[in-house]
Enzyme design. Structure first.
Site, short mmCIF file in Angstrom:
data_model
loop_
_atom_site.label_atom_id
_atom_site.label_comp_id
_atom_site.label_asym_id
_atom_site.label_seq_id
_atom_site.Cartn_x
_atom_site.Cartn_y
_atom_site.Cartn_z
CE LYS A 281 -4.26 1.27 2.44
NZ LYS A 281 -5.16 0.84 3.53
CD GLU A 366 -18.92 -3.50 9.23
OE1 GLU A 366 -18.20 -2.63 8.72
OE2 GLU A 366 -19.09 -4.63 8.71
NE ARG A 394 -21.49 -4.60 5.20
CZ ARG A 394 -20.36 -4.96 4.61
NH1 ARG A 394 -19.25 -4.31 4.86
NH2 ARG A 394 -20.34 -5.97 3.77
#
Length: 626
Positions: A281, A366, A394
């Site tokens: 990244k 979640e 969610r």
């Protein structure tokens, strides 16, 4: 832009020579740094997928082959390679979306930037291709933590049964869970495992040995274990191949040639295959590579040379929460913090520094976060679950059935509630109040300023027999709006009297960050000869009884909220008033039940007629009808 300027479609990428790929990758990185530094956006993830995206578009034929990105914020390079080079208005009204967008290109599939969904999308596309007799490929690019989500593993479990579907899963592993395996042996094994001859021999051997009775089955288990053990020495594919999915890798995610070879083998295999690419990244941009926190995952406007922000960010809601939750943690050893891969964005990093053993980052999961919190509450802790408001969608079932049903003392802190704007439809945290209003026993606070946010957090963690929610918007915090008086849970923040005579009375209710707009509306209505009371209750669920009572003392009620207006706080207030025989007409200002395109908060407020001027006009029109 050199090579990049000649690209209008993936066909142009495929027409280039292998020797041009390093130059193209360098141009793309330079373009990303220069462009995103001017607009803000997801810089680090895209710097890490340059070679990977190039290789995918050279091997697969988009849009005939469907490429699904998970998460969608790593699709900037894909946009460039599909001919979209104008990043000047990235994430701004009328400009390019920060995520894949069907309105922009037929090469974009999934617009929802919520993570861990790409494998299910690709599985569905592959099934449809099979049913329709098409030999197109479905390609799922999953990374940046998306494999931590439970939905991804549900999909993998089902994909393992898809023996004859053309599905390629590209794992963009930028966390360096494994070291890249390189060299001739690894390449040879990859080629061997995905060859038709290998599969034929393996199937024949399996059938023959199993027909030989107990000795044959023993020999098969021994040989299978030896084969798997040898492969695991050179590549960590055991988990995936135990699911029954072929595995290629790990591959150096910045070696475009190696990626093409791996993806080419996966494409030729004709069945579900995982290609594991190790990427970095922030690759190629020193400020990002040196950023320990998140490798410049998302940036505002920055100086491209240094990576430093052009303007320092103002003190925001998240920083207030970060400071207050640490204070609460010092006072309350039973308070623990949970988040879903958002430790820094939601402000829990300071809490983790002080209380590492009481901080739990569960990844992009979640549902697990919420049910785990219910378990912690049962065992004597008070969990604080901090997530973006849009991501609580969610885990609604878990809030309802695991927390509320069991009267668990869990506090939910919803960052970026209401209008977030720039990230588009999937990130606006506008659904929470209408969604949570049906949860029995749940209490929800919408603080309007720093003082009420700190007070709401302290109150929330003191509730041990029901879920509590504290929600606040993205961005800077305005000045405090002090209460003139407090009517048993309802703050009256403004009273505006008309000049002379008996005036009609209007109650203006500002929910959370809309309190400032409510004050402006109150002043404007007073200028039209009305007597106005402005109220801003911090706790809006359940509807405060005194707020209902105030409705009966006025000739008109105007509510302003930054959530969906249908089923929102205003709707609830009108319902409760009606139940008590209060017929005062009401005007509700808020967001429509619609998906809002990316734009700034100010643009959205204006477009949706949520300004003080709009509320004033609507109130005067309503009074004229009474």
């Amino acid at each position: 832009m050199g090579l990049l300027s000649d690209i209008r479609s993936p066909e142009d990428v495929r027409a280039m020579t292998p020797g041009q790929m390093p130059e193209l990758a360098e141009e793309i990185r330079r373009f990303l740094v220069e462009s995103v530094s001017r607009t803000g956006g997801h810089l680090g993830p895209n710097l890490g997928v340059v070679e990977l995206t190039i290789a995918m578009h050279r091997v697969f034929d988009s849009p005939r082959d469907s490429i699904v990105f998970d998460t969608g914020h790593q699709a900037y390079v894909h946009k460039l390679l599909t001919g979209r080079h104008d990043f000047s208005e990235l994430r701004k009204r009328g400009g390019m979306s920060g995520y894949p967008s069907r309105a922009e290109s037929p090469h974009d599939i999934v617009e929802n930037s919520h993570a861990s969904t790409a494998l299910s999308w690709a599985d569905g596309i592959a099934k449809a291709n099979q049913v329709r007799g098409k030999d197109d490929h479905a390609v799922a690019v999953i990374g940046d933590g998306a494999l931590t989500g439970g939905m991804a593993w549900e999909a993998l479990n089902n994909i393992a049964e898809s023996r004859d579907r053309r599905l390629v899963i590209v794992v963009n592993d930028n966390g360096r869970s494994y070291s890249p395996t390189i060299g001739g042996l690894a390449n040879h094994l990859d080629t061997l495992r995905t060859s038709g001859g290998y599969e034929a021999v393996l199937s024949w051997g399996t059938r023959a040995l199993h027909r030989s009775g107990a000795p044959g089955r023993f020999a098969w288990r021994w040989l299978h274990g030896l084969k798997k053990g040898l492969k695991d020495v050179v590549a960590p594919q055991g988990l995936f191949e135990d699911l029954g999915i072929k595995y290629i890798g790990p591959v150096d995610g910045h070696d475009e040639e190696a990626l093409e070879r791996a993806l080419g083998r996966a494409k030729a295999y004709g069945r579900p295959v995982i290609v594991h690419a190790i990427t970095e990244k922030g690759r190629g941009y020193k400020p990002a590579e040196e950023d320990i926190a998140d490798r410049f995952h998302a940036v505002g406007v920055i100086h491209p040379e240094t990576g430093l922000p052009v303007a320092p960010s103002r003190f925001g809601w998240t920083k207030i929460f970060a400071d207050e939750i640490v204070k609460i943690g010092r006072r309350r050893p039973d308070v623990v913090a949970i988040t879903a891969a958002m430790l820094h964005p939601v402000g829990l990093a300071p809490f983790q520094e002080q209380f590492p053993e009481r901080t739990f980052d569960v990844g992009i999961a979640e549902q697990h976060a919420v049910t785990s919190a219910a378990g912690m509450a049962f065992a004597g802790l008070h969990p604080v679950v901090a997530v973006y408001a849009t991501f609580l969608n969610r885990a609604f079932d878990q809030v309802l059935m695991d927390v509320a049903l069991h009267k668990a003392g869990v506090t939910f802190v919803l960052d970026r509630a209401g209008i977030t704007g720039d990230d588009g439809a999937s990130h606006n945290g506008m659904w929470d109040m209408a969604m949570l209003r049906i949860v029995p026993g749940l209490r929800l606070a919408a603080p309007r300023d720093e003082t009420t946010l700190r007070a709401a957090l302290r109150t929330a963690v003191d509730v041990d027999d029901a879920p509590t929610v504290v929600r606040y918007p993205k961005g800077a915090v305005g000045d405090d709006i002090p209460a003139l008086e407090e009517l048993d849970g309802v703050d009256v923040v403004g009273r505006f009297s008309a000049a002379g005579g008996e005036a009609r009375r209007v109650l203006v209710v500002g929910v959370g960050s809309m309190a400032g707009c409510a004050m402006e509306t109150g002043e404007a209505l007073a200028a039209h000869g009305l007597a106005v009371t402005v109220a801003s209750p911090t706790w809006v669920l359940p509807v405060p009884e005194n707020l209902v009572k105030l409705c009966g003392e006025h000739d008109l009620v105007v509510t302003l909220e930054d959530g969906v207006v249908d089923g929102g706080v205003g709707d609830m207030l009108a319902q409760r008033a009606g139940e008590q025989g209060i017929a005062t007409p009401q005007v509700h200002v808020g967001l429509p039940v619609a998906f809002l395109d990316h734009a700034s908060r100010d643009h959205i407020v204006t477009a949706q007629r949520m300004t003080a001027a709009d509320a004033t006009r609507d109130a005067l029109a309503a009074l004229a009808r009474v």
